[in-house]
Design a protein around this motif. Structure first.
Motif, mmCIF file in Angstrom:
data_model
loop_
_atom_site.group_PDB
_atom_site.id
_atom_site.type_symbol
_atom_site.label_atom_id
_atom_site.label_comp_id
_atom_site.label_asym_id
_atom_site.label_seq_id
_atom_site.Cartn_x
_atom_site.Cartn_y
_atom_site.Cartn_z
ATOM 1 N N GLY A 20 69.088 75.568 10.449
ATOM 2 C CA GLY A 20 68.428 74.072 10.909
ATOM 3 C C GLY A 20 69.181 73.624 12.027
ATOM 4 O O GLY A 20 69.043 72.515 12.695
ATOM 5 N N CYS A 21 70.210 74.357 12.786
ATOM 6 C CA CYS A 21 70.934 74.065 14.016
ATOM 7 C C CYS A 21 70.378 74.995 15.178
ATOM 8 O O CYS A 21 69.598 76.027 14.777
ATOM 9 C CB CYS A 21 72.349 74.266 13.771
ATOM 10 N N ARG A 22 70.471 74.222 16.303
ATOM 11 C CA ARG A 22 69.702 74.794 17.389
ATOM 12 C C ARG A 22 70.708 74.963 18.520
ATOM 13 O O ARG A 22 71.508 73.958 18.938
ATOM 14 C CB ARG A 22 68.402 74.203 17.818
ATOM 15 N N LEU A 23 70.205 76.001 19.507
ATOM 16 C CA LEU A 23 71.057 76.065 20.818
ATOM 17 C C LEU A 23 70.381 75.023 21.835
ATOM 18 O O LEU A 23 69.126 75.067 21.656
ATOM 19 C CB LEU A 23 71.115 77.418 21.296
ATOM 20 N N ALA A 24 71.036 74.493 22.628
ATOM 21 C CA ALA A 24 70.597 73.592 23.721
ATOM 22 C C ALA A 24 70.886 73.871 24.981
ATOM 23 O O ALA A 24 72.185 73.798 25.333
ATOM 24 C CB ALA A 24 70.708 71.949 23.484
ATOM 25 N N VAL A 25 70.140 74.593 25.903
ATOM 26 C CA VAL A 25 70.460 75.244 27.003
ATOM 27 C C VAL A 25 70.377 74.160 27.793
ATOM 28 O O VAL A 25 69.507 73.315 28.259
ATOM 29 C CB VAL A 25 69.488 76.269 27.320
ATOM 30 N N GLU A 26 71.663 74.090 28.714
ATOM 31 C CA GLU A 26 71.872 72.837 29.707
ATOM 32 C C GLU A 26 71.405 73.277 30.936
ATOM 33 O O GLU A 26 71.539 74.282 31.459
ATOM 34 C CB GLU A 26 73.076 72.616 29.755
ATOM 35 N N ASN A 27 71.025 72.293 31.761
ATOM 36 C CA ASN A 27 70.522 72.553 33.124
ATOM 37 C C ASN A 27 71.675 72.324 33.922
ATOM 38 O O ASN A 27 72.604 71.384 33.825
ATOM 39 C CB ASN A 27 69.437 71.216 33.605
ATOM 40 N N MET A 28 72.100 73.300 35.117
ATOM 41 C CA MET A 28 73.175 73.135 35.826
ATOM 42 C C MET A 28 72.774 72.755 37.140
ATOM 43 O O MET A 28 71.647 72.139 37.396
ATOM 44 C CB MET A 28 73.785 74.837 36.010
ATOM 45 N N GLU A 29 73.813 72.494 38.095
ATOM 46 C CA GLU A 29 73.405 71.689 39.314
ATOM 47 C C GLU A 29 73.136 72.694 40.842
ATOM 48 O O GLU A 29 73.026 72.182 41.552
ATOM 49 C CB GLU A 29 74.722 71.085 39.629
ATOM 50 N N SER A 30 73.516 74.247 40.668
ATOM 51 C CA SER A 30 73.427 74.916 41.866
ATOM 52 C C SER A 30 72.089 75.838 41.869
ATOM 53 O O SER A 30 71.517 76.042 40.887
ATOM 54 C CB SER A 30 74.743 75.885 41.869
ATOM 55 N N ALA A 31 71.925 76.080 42.973
ATOM 56 C CA ALA A 31 70.632 76.722 43.291
ATOM 57 C C ALA A 31 70.750 78.175 42.685
ATOM 58 O O ALA A 31 69.740 78.628 42.316
ATOM 59 C CB ALA A 31 70.300 76.810 44.643
ATOM 60 N N ASP A 32 71.920 78.788 42.490
ATOM 61 C CA ASP A 32 72.131 80.034 42.037
ATOM 62 C C ASP A 32 72.257 80.081 40.515
ATOM 63 O O ASP A 32 72.630 81.071 39.863
ATOM 64 C CB ASP A 32 73.253 80.765 42.621
ATOM 65 N N GLU A 33 72.032 79.095 39.752
ATOM 66 C CA GLU A 33 72.007 78.616 38.422
ATOM 67 C C GLU A 33 70.811 78.162 37.670
ATOM 68 O O GLU A 33 69.854 77.935 38.616
ATOM 69 C CB GLU A 33 73.201 77.715 38.052
ATOM 70 N N VAL A 34 70.615 78.116 36.460
ATOM 71 C CA VAL A 34 69.569 77.766 36.018
ATOM 72 C C VAL A 34 69.558 76.043 35.984
ATOM 73 O O VAL A 34 70.408 75.444 35.471
ATOM 74 C CB VAL A 34 69.540 78.041 34.498
ATOM 75 N N SER A 35 68.655 75.498 36.837
ATOM 76 C CA SER A 35 68.699 74.011 37.383
ATOM 77 C C SER A 35 67.495 73.552 37.248
ATOM 78 O O SER A 35 67.412 72.104 37.339
ATOM 79 C CB SER A 35 69.454 74.161 38.537
ATOM 80 N N THR A 36 66.379 73.997 37.247
ATOM 81 C CA THR A 36 65.279 73.419 37.277
ATOM 82 C C THR A 36 64.482 73.484 36.135
ATOM 83 O O THR A 36 64.535 74.344 35.257
ATOM 84 C CB THR A 36 64.221 74.244 38.439
ATOM 85 N N PRO A 37 63.407 72.464 35.724
ATOM 86 C CA PRO A 37 62.700 72.353 34.533
ATOM 87 C C PRO A 37 61.943 73.636 34.082
ATOM 88 O O PRO A 37 62.115 74.309 33.076
ATOM 89 C CB PRO A 37 61.716 70.960 35.118
#
Length: 251
Positions: free
Chosen positions: A117-134
């Motif tokens: 019932g718990c879930r991982l929440a993947v966070e948006n990062m701030e740099s272009a070489d990271e996951v940062s876009t919707p």
């Protein structure tokens, strides 16, 4: 945490985030007695732990195999601690790279939360070489399935120059957690809302329009770093006033 939680409760906070980054970086052991103390505080003070944040490596891709295993083990421990406290949204950072690399990386933690019932929440990062876009975040959680959702960090989004209300609408019901912080678009300053340049009225309207029911979780831990302790506690009171203004903006 054992010191600050009663202070927050005394000012009126009832829904809290547990930041295992701060508790476990640099690496340290959190034993069952410590987790039991957090559980007792929750019961005695009438609290909910609605969100947590697991530790993260500075650059997992640049580590050797032993370093990666140690990092993964620390994150897994923090997830287990979160599960033992029945925390519904467990925020986790993506690693450097794109969608495929992060799906492969994050999948290793899914068995820990499956069926809880718990879930991982993947966070948006701030740099272009990271996951940062919707688009990247949505693609990742679609691959991970129902055990994962998205955490929107407003500070990171502002640094990346994103249309934050547009991102919120894109996420829809995939959005299960937030980090609410302000900045001036250059550094991750972790300011309270209205102390930077985010257009909060538009952001809060977007939350309302998608029917967001999760927590609006402050991530402003550096806001008081240069203040005397007495003023730090005044800022806690101010933060609650700001939260009520944000809620009013949601209608």
């Amino acid at each position: 945490m054992l010191e600050i939680i009663p202070i927050l409760a005394g000012y009126g906070y009832r829904r809290l985030d547990l930041n295992f980054c701060e508790m476990m970086n640099p690496a340290s052991d959190i034993d069952e007695e410590y987790i039991a103390s957090l559980a007792r505080l929750r019961k005695d003070l009438g609290l909910e732990y609605v969100q947590s944040h697991v530790p993260y490596p500075r650059d997992w891709t640049g580590m050797d195999e032993d370093g990666r295993k140690a990092s993964d083990a620390q994150i897994a421990d923090a997830i287990r601690h979160s599960l033992s406290l029945s925390i519904p949204a467990i925020v986790i950072h993506p690693i450097r790279g794109g969608v495929k690399e992060n799906v492969d990386y994050l999948r290793r933690f899914l068995p820990l939360v499956r069926g809880t019932g718990c879930r991982l929440a993947v966070e948006n990062m701030e740099s272009a070489d990271e996951v940062s876009t919707p688009d990247q975040l949505i693609a990742i959680v679609q691959e991970l399935g129902d055990d994962a959702g998205i955490c929107l960090d407003t500070g990171h989004a502002h640094m990346r120059g994103l249309d934050i209300p547009g991102a919120i609408h894109s996420f829809g019901d995939r959005l299960i957690a937030t980090h609410i912080a302000d900045n001036h678009g250059q550094k991750d300053e972790h300011l309270l809302p209205f102390f930077g340049t985010i257009a909060w009225e538009e952001v809060m309207k977007a939350f309302a329009e998608i029917g967001y029911k999760g927590a609006l979780t402050y991530e402003c831990m550096f806001f008081t770093r240069h203040l005397p302790r007495t003023l730090e506690e005044d800022v806690v009171a101010l933060s609650l006033h700001i939260a009520r203004v944000l809620e009013d903006m949601m209608g």
